[in-house]
Design a protein around this motif. Structure first.
Motif, short mmCIF file in Angstrom:
data_model
loop_
_atom_site.label_atom_id
_atom_site.label_comp_id
_atom_site.label_asym_id
_atom_site.label_seq_id
_atom_site.Cartn_x
_atom_site.Cartn_y
_atom_site.Cartn_z
N ASN A 404 0.83 -1.21 0.00
CA ASN A 404 0.00 0.00 0.00
C ASN A 404 0.86 1.26 0.00
OD1 ASN A 404 -2.36 -1.47 0.03
ND2 ASN A 404 -2.64 -1.34 2.24
N LEU A 405 1.93 1.22 0.78
CA LEU A 405 2.83 2.37 0.84
C LEU A 405 3.57 2.55 -0.49
CD1 LEU A 405 4.14 4.61 2.53
CD2 LEU A 405 5.83 2.95 3.31
N ILE A 406 4.05 1.44 -1.05
CA ILE A 406 4.75 1.50 -2.34
C ILE A 406 3.81 2.02 -3.43
CG2 ILE A 406 5.83 0.10 -4.16
CD1 ILE A 406 6.80 -1.76 -1.81
N ASP A 407 2.55 1.53 -3.43
CA ASP A 407 1.57 1.99 -4.43
C ASP A 407 1.35 3.49 -4.35
OD1 ASP A 407 1.24 -0.53 -5.44
OD2 ASP A 407 -0.63 -0.95 -4.37
N PHE A 408 1.36 4.02 -3.13
CA PHE A 408 1.17 5.46 -2.96
C PHE A 408 2.26 6.23 -3.69
CE2 PHE A 408 2.49 9.24 -0.55
CZ PHE A 408 1.34 10.01 -0.64
N PHE A 409 3.51 5.80 -3.53
CA PHE A 409 4.62 6.50 -4.18
C PHE A 409 4.65 6.25 -5.69
CE2 PHE A 409 6.25 6.37 0.25
CZ PHE A 409 6.44 7.73 0.43
N ILE A 410 4.25 5.05 -6.12
CA ILE A 410 4.17 4.77 -7.56
C ILE A 410 3.18 5.72 -8.21
CG2 ILE A 410 3.34 3.10 -9.27
CD1 ILE A 410 4.57 0.89 -7.56
N LEU A 411 2.03 5.91 -7.57
CA LEU A 411 1.01 6.81 -8.11
C LEU A 411 1.54 8.24 -8.23
CD1 LEU A 411 -1.87 7.37 -9.06
CD2 LEU A 411 -2.54 7.64 -6.65
N LEU A 413 4.62 9.17 -8.59
CA LEU A 413 5.61 9.21 -9.68
C LEU A 413 4.93 9.15 -11.05
CD1 LEU A 413 8.32 6.84 -8.13
CD2 LEU A 413 8.56 9.31 -8.54
N LEU A 414 3.86 8.36 -11.17
CA LEU A 414 3.12 8.30 -12.44
C LEU A 414 2.48 9.65 -12.76
CD1 LEU A 414 1.42 4.78 -12.27
CD2 LEU A 414 3.16 5.53 -13.91
N GLN A 415 1.94 10.29 -11.74
CA GLN A 415 1.34 11.62 -11.96
C GLN A 415 2.39 12.61 -12.42
OE1 GLN A 415 -0.39 12.08 -8.06
NE2 GLN A 415 -2.43 11.49 -8.75
N TRP A 416 3.57 12.53 -11.82
CA TRP A 416 4.69 13.39 -12.23
C TRP A 416 5.10 13.09 -13.67
CZ3 TRP A 416 10.31 13.01 -9.90
CH2 TRP A 416 11.03 14.15 -10.29
N ARG A 417 5.16 11.79 -14.01
CA ARG A 417 5.55 11.37 -15.36
C ARG A 417 4.55 11.91 -16.39
NH1 ARG A 417 5.72 7.62 -19.56
NH2 ARG A 417 7.80 6.66 -19.87
N PHE A 418 3.25 11.82 -16.06
CA PHE A 418 2.23 12.23 -17.03
C PHE A 418 2.20 13.74 -17.24
CE2 PHE A 418 0.91 8.07 -17.65
CZ PHE A 418 -0.12 8.02 -18.58
N GLU A 466 5.89 -1.24 -20.86
CA GLU A 466 5.23 -1.17 -22.16
C GLU A 466 3.80 -0.65 -22.00
OE1 GLU A 466 5.56 -5.09 -23.74
OE2 GLU A 466 7.70 -4.89 -24.23
N SER A 467 3.15 -1.09 -20.92
CA SER A 467 1.79 -0.61 -20.65
C SER A 467 1.78 0.89 -20.34
CB SER A 467 1.20 -1.40 -19.48
OG SER A 467 -0.08 -0.91 -19.14
N ILE A 468 2.78 1.34 -19.57
CA ILE A 468 2.88 2.77 -19.24
C ILE A 468 3.08 3.57 -20.52
CG2 ILE A 468 4.34 4.51 -18.13
CD1 ILE A 468 4.86 2.47 -15.89
#
Length: 485
Positions: A404-411, A413-418, A466-468
């Motif tokens: 859950n904690l890792i998912d929070f940071f992944i999200l 980072l994805l928002q930053w990437r987008f 690839e999905s990203i």
């Protein structure tokens, strides 16, 4: 429950606790005035304040059971009515004995509000305890406003009773509003299952946590009550502050409490730290802040640490303890709330009596007793941390919390990437560039392949990226279509 009714009910309940925050300190902030009104010494006024603890103790467990059985709204309305009688009644009496009875009513009012309100917020928000933390913010706002008002009112020579009258009037208006507001329906499963608190066999660690939570119900309330009762007089007698400066110490504490609530709410809502680790850390910081407050003679340093003490000791840490308790017994939230705050009501009763006796030695002796209580809180939660690890010994639960904690940071980072994907997409529109760049994609995948250490999972990582990239291309295509239009 629709969103508008949920927002309305939440605001009404939070306003109740704004008033309750005032109610908790309104007697202590008027101790010298009430001493003159009742013709009694300060120690007797302190004893009168203990009536709140008696009222809470009489009512908490019974009202918690009634809340589970008959619903939350009736309990909340009852509590509001008792508080109205208290606020208006204090201004009309000059007799200590009648005032003592009124403080008992105020304690019962607090019990009723807690037993109805905390379960209501849990039921409105899918058992998410983060929203109950905001109750403390509402209380702290009341505790922030009142000392400033009283300090200014005393300097201007105003009537002390006006603060009681205004607060009672606010509650009367809120009582009219709540009578027209619906409460959430309790889940049928909760109504149907047994309401016995111990409906399952208790293990030794769980019994230990029950003891710790009960003690903490006392110590967490005691730490706050003692500080709010004596810090103003401590500022005047020990630090040599003037009247307004001494009252402002409590406002700083309340301001810190509001900041602490927002901080804890954010942490709990995002699941950044386990509640058990949070409660240990906050209690440790509270001890450090109290050490400075109790032994420093520098008014500025005491002012700063009063603010920080508000963050750590009054920022909702008591409500975090209740959330832990409720999670252990989810089928009896009202009763659990009653038990937990019953021990807090013992603090409300005993602390004014104990500190009233200590104040005969000195105001500093009364305040320093708070340090003893804070140390007890820290010790029991260090033990409690180990017990909770035993209760939550499932490896699956522990790993899921990490995910859950890792998912929070992944999200994040994805928002930053987008954001950067969007910026590139806009530039491609301006330059009439193509979305698909096979060379760039191969370059990214090759770099990822080089950095992978556990090669057996390489195909899964490649698939994720690839999905990203596919999602990124789709997003840029959408931007390009909008640009053409």
């Amino acid at each position: 429950m629709d969103r508008s009714n949920k927002v309305k009910l939440s605001l009404i309940l939070y306003l109740n606790y704004f008033v309750h925050g005032i109610g908790l300190i309104i007697l202590t902030q008027n101790m010298k005035t009430l001493s003159g009104e009742w013709g009694t010494p300060l120690a007797v006024v302190s004893f009168a304040i203990s009536g709140m603890g008696i009222g809470k103790l009489i009512a908490y467990y019974a009202l918690g059971s009634l809340s589970d059985r008959y619903g939350r709204k009736a309990l909340v309305v009852f509590g509001m009515g008792m508080y109205v009688i208290f606020f208006f009644g204090i201004t009309l009496t000059h007799d200590f004995h009648i005032a003592y009875l009124l403080t008992i009513l105020a304690g019962m009012a607090n019990s009723a509000l807690d037993s109805g309100t905390y379960p209501t917020f849990l039921e409105m928000n899918g058992n998410n305890g983060a929203y109950t933390i905001l109750i403390k913010a509402a209380m702290s706002l009341g505790e922030f406003v009142l000392p400033i008002y009283i300090g200014l009112n005393e300097n201007l020579g105003g009537w002390y009773g006006m603060s009681f009258v205004i607060t009672g009037a606010i509650l009367l208006i809120n009582l009219i509003l709540i009578s027209r507001t619906k409460f959430p329906q309790r889940p049928k499963t909760e109504k149907q299952i047994s309401r016995r608190l111990f409906s399952e066999r208790l293990t030794a660690p769980k019994i230990g946590m029950l003891i710790i939570l009960s003690i903490y119900g006392y110590t967490s309330m005691a730490v706050m009550i003692l500080f709010t009762q004596w810090i103003t007089l401590y500022g005047i007698d020990f630090l040599g502050m003037n009247n307004l400066q001494a009252h402002f110490l409590l406002s700083l504490y309340s301001m810190g409490s509001i900041i602490g609530v927002l901080l804890i709410f954010s942490i709990l809502q995002r699941g950044l730290i386990r509640d058990i680790r949070l409660i240990v850390g906050l209690n440790g910081l509270s001890v450090l802040n109290l050490l400075v407050i109790c032994f420093s003679t520098n008014p500025l340093l005491v002012s700063i640490t009063s603010f920080l003490f508000g963050v750590t000791a009054a920022g909702g840490v008591m409500q975090v303890g209740l959330n832990i308790f409720s999670a252990m017994f989810p089928h009896a939230k009202g009763r659990v709330t009653g038990i937990y705050f019953s021990f807090g009501s013992i603090a409300l009763f005993t602390v004014p009596i104990i500190t009233g006796m200590l104040s005969k030695i000195s105001t500093a002796a009364a305040l320093r007793f708070d340090l003893v209580i804070a140390l007890i809180s820290l010790v029991i939660w260090v033990i409690g941390h180990r017990l909770m690890d035993s209760i939550e010994s499932s490896d699956l639960d522990r790993e899921r919390r990490q995910i859950n904690l890792i998912d929070f940071f992944i999200l994040k980072l994805l928002q930053w990437r987008f954001k950067h994907v969007r910026a590139i997409g806009l530039k491609k529109v301006q330059q009439n560039g193509t979305i698909f760049d096979s060379k760039r994609e191969k370059e990214i995948l090759d770099k990822i392949e080089q950095k992978i250490r556990d090669k057996e999972n390489s195909r899964y990582y490649q698939s994720i990226f690839e999905s990203i990239m596919t999602s990124s291309k789709n997003y840029q295509s959408e931007i390009q279509e909008k640009g053409r239009v």
